[in-house]
Design an enzyme around this catalytic site. Structure first.
Site, PDB file in Angstrom:
ATOM      1  N   LYS A   1       0.824  -1.214   0.000  1.00  0.00           N
ATOM      2  CA  LYS A   1       0.000   0.000   0.000  1.00  0.00           C
ATOM      3  C   LYS A   1       0.857   1.264   0.000  1.00  0.00           C
ATOM      4  O   LYS A   1       2.014   1.260   0.384  1.00  0.00           O
ATOM      5  CB  LYS A   1      -0.989  -0.029   1.176  1.00  0.00           C
ATOM      6  CG  LYS A   1      -2.161  -0.974   0.843  1.00  0.00           C
ATOM      7  CD  LYS A   1      -3.257  -1.005   1.876  1.00  0.00           C
ATOM      8  CE  LYS A   1      -4.346  -1.994   1.414  1.00  0.00           C
ATOM      9  NZ  LYS A   1      -5.337  -2.252   2.463  1.00  0.00           N
TER      10      LYS A   1
ATOM     11  N   ARG B   1      -3.129 -10.006   4.999  1.00  0.00           N
ATOM     12  CA  ARG B   1      -3.602 -10.080   3.600  1.00  0.00           C
ATOM     13  C   ARG B   1      -2.506  -9.518   2.710  1.00  0.00           C
ATOM     14  O   ARG B   1      -2.185  -8.334   2.817  1.00  0.00           O
ATOM     15  CB  ARG B   1      -4.895  -9.262   3.477  1.00  0.00           C
ATOM     16  CG  ARG B   1      -5.555  -9.317   2.103  1.00  0.00           C
ATOM     17  CD  ARG B   1      -6.818  -8.464   2.103  1.00  0.00           C
ATOM     18  NE  ARG B   1      -7.492  -8.498   0.820  1.00  0.00           N
ATOM     19  CZ  ARG B   1      -7.159  -7.756  -0.230  1.00  0.00           C
ATOM     20  NH1 ARG B   1      -6.158  -6.910  -0.149  1.00  0.00           N
ATOM     21  NH2 ARG B   1      -7.840  -7.863  -1.354  1.00  0.00           N
TER      22      ARG B   1
HETATM   23  C1  7PJ Z   1      -8.054  -4.678   1.985  1.00  0.00           C
HETATM   24  C2  7PJ Z   1      -9.110  -5.449   1.518  1.00  0.00           C
HETATM   25  C3  7PJ Z   1      -7.730  -4.700   3.374  1.00  0.00           C
HETATM   26  C4  7PJ Z   1      -9.552  -6.266   3.629  1.00  0.00           C
HETATM   27  C5  7PJ Z   1      -8.251  -4.345  -0.129  1.00  0.00           C
HETATM   28  C6  7PJ Z   1      -5.360  -3.922  -1.995  1.00  0.00           C
HETATM   29  C7  7PJ Z   1      -6.464  -2.992  -1.710  1.00  0.00           C
HETATM   30  N1  7PJ Z   1      -9.856  -6.253   2.323  1.00  0.00           N
HETATM   31  N2  7PJ Z   1      -9.222  -5.224   0.190  1.00  0.00           N
HETATM   32  N3  7PJ Z   1      -8.525  -5.517   4.151  1.00  0.00           N
HETATM   33  N4  7PJ Z   1      -7.513  -4.005   0.935  1.00  0.00           N
HETATM   34  N5  7PJ Z   1     -10.263  -7.030   4.469  1.00  0.00           N
HETATM   35  O1  7PJ Z   1      -5.578  -5.076  -2.323  1.00  0.00           O
HETATM   36  O2  7PJ Z   1      -4.187  -3.442  -1.926  1.00  0.00           O
HETATM   37  O3  7PJ Z   1      -6.844  -4.018   3.881  1.00  0.00           O
HETATM   38  S1  7PJ Z   1      -8.050  -3.723  -1.734  1.00  0.00           S
END
Ligand code: 7PJ
Length: 270
Positions: free
Chosen positions: A217, A253
């Site tokens: 990010k 994640r």
């Molecule tokens: C997140 C997400 C996060 C959860 C994205 C990316 C951005 N779902 N979906 N937590 N970020 N739960 O994939 O960089 O931080 S989209």
């Protein structure tokens, strides 16, 4: 009898990201073809991911939504190709979640709106017995990064997650199936994101497993000196993930599964 979240996803677990979108935060378009997304998901499981998160709608800053039909067109072939592997569906749409969980074997619903986006979502999750991730977001993706403001960001995010957890439980979703996520980058400045990670113990104190997504990010790229950065590096992601784990995160994640699995194995041993 359902397995509690903590048992299915012991601390630390890695969630691999498979974006089936032309414009995700950080891996723009690399998995837009179903065969590429399927191969990426399989590799992530081989590399030690506990689950692979498949999403067909970008939530990157500035993005617009897509229709149910388009989102299904993107994710269904990928879910079919990953059948038999542990998969979560990254969606705010009840119908997409229903198809993924009831027909295509997804075991977790990752709803970045925390059940605020689609009034049918809580019923789909409650009836299916799926696991659920409730994430904090201030505003909506199209405008969330324009001027995010908080008094005490950690207290506000914790209060929000506590309220959404109560809402989910009242809607019939067992608490032991739910994890919470502070939503790094979702309506937050670099300083907000850092404060949430520094004080992640206050989110963990809500009593549910915590999921953190900081992989690649922009906050990381900005910490490395580029004020316009839109992404961060793998090494920066791993450092943040290890410290998030130490401060109580259960699930990380990530895009780079092997690197995170290795680093977290060592962090857990230490
Ligand atoms: C997140 C997400 C996060 C959860 C994205 C990316 C951005 N779902 N979906 N937590 N970020 N739960 O994939 O960089 O931080 S989209």
């Amino acid at each position: 009898m359902t397995v509690p979240f903590e048992q299915r996803f012991p601390r630390p677990s890695v969630m691999g990201v498979v974006n089936v979108t032309p414009d995700s935060f950080s891996d723009a378009g690399v998995h837009f073809r179903p065969e590429d997304a399927i191969a990426a998901g399989r590799r992530m499981v081989d590399e030690g991911a506990a689950i692979v998160d498949v999403g067909g709608e970008s939530t990157r800053p500035g993005s617009e939504g897509v229709s149910v039909e388009e989102e299904l067109r993107r994710v269904v072939p990928v879910l079919e190709g990953l059948r038999g592997l542990p998969v979560s569906i990254d969606t705010a749409k009840a119908e997409v979640a229903r198809v993924a969980v009831a027909e295509l074997g997804a075991v977790l619903v990752n709803d970045v709106t925390a059940l605020r986006g689609d009034s049918g979502m809580s019923e789909v999750v409650a009836e299916s017995g799926a696991f659920l991730c409730l994430m904090h977001m201030q505003g909506a993706p199209r405008t969330m990064q324009l001027d995010p403001r908080y008094g005490d960001v950690v207290a506000e995010v914790a209060a929000f997650l506590e309220e959404r957890l109560a809402f989910a439980v009242a809607a019939g979703i067992p608490e032991e199936r739910i994890c919470l996520d502070p939503g790094i980058g979702f309506g937050k400045t670099v300083e907000h994101n850092l404060e949430l990670l520094r004080r992640l113990d206050e989110i963990a104190a809500l009593g549910r497993p915590v999921l953190v997504g900081i992989s690649r990010k922009s906050t990381l790229g900005r910490l490395l000196g580029d004020p316009q950065a839109r992404t961060g590096t793998t090494a920066a992601s791993v450092a943040a993930a290890v410290l998030a784990f130490e401060r109580g995160a259960s699930i990380l994640r990530v895009h780079d599964v092997r690197e995170h699995v290795e680093a977290l194995a060592v962090a857990a041993a230490l």
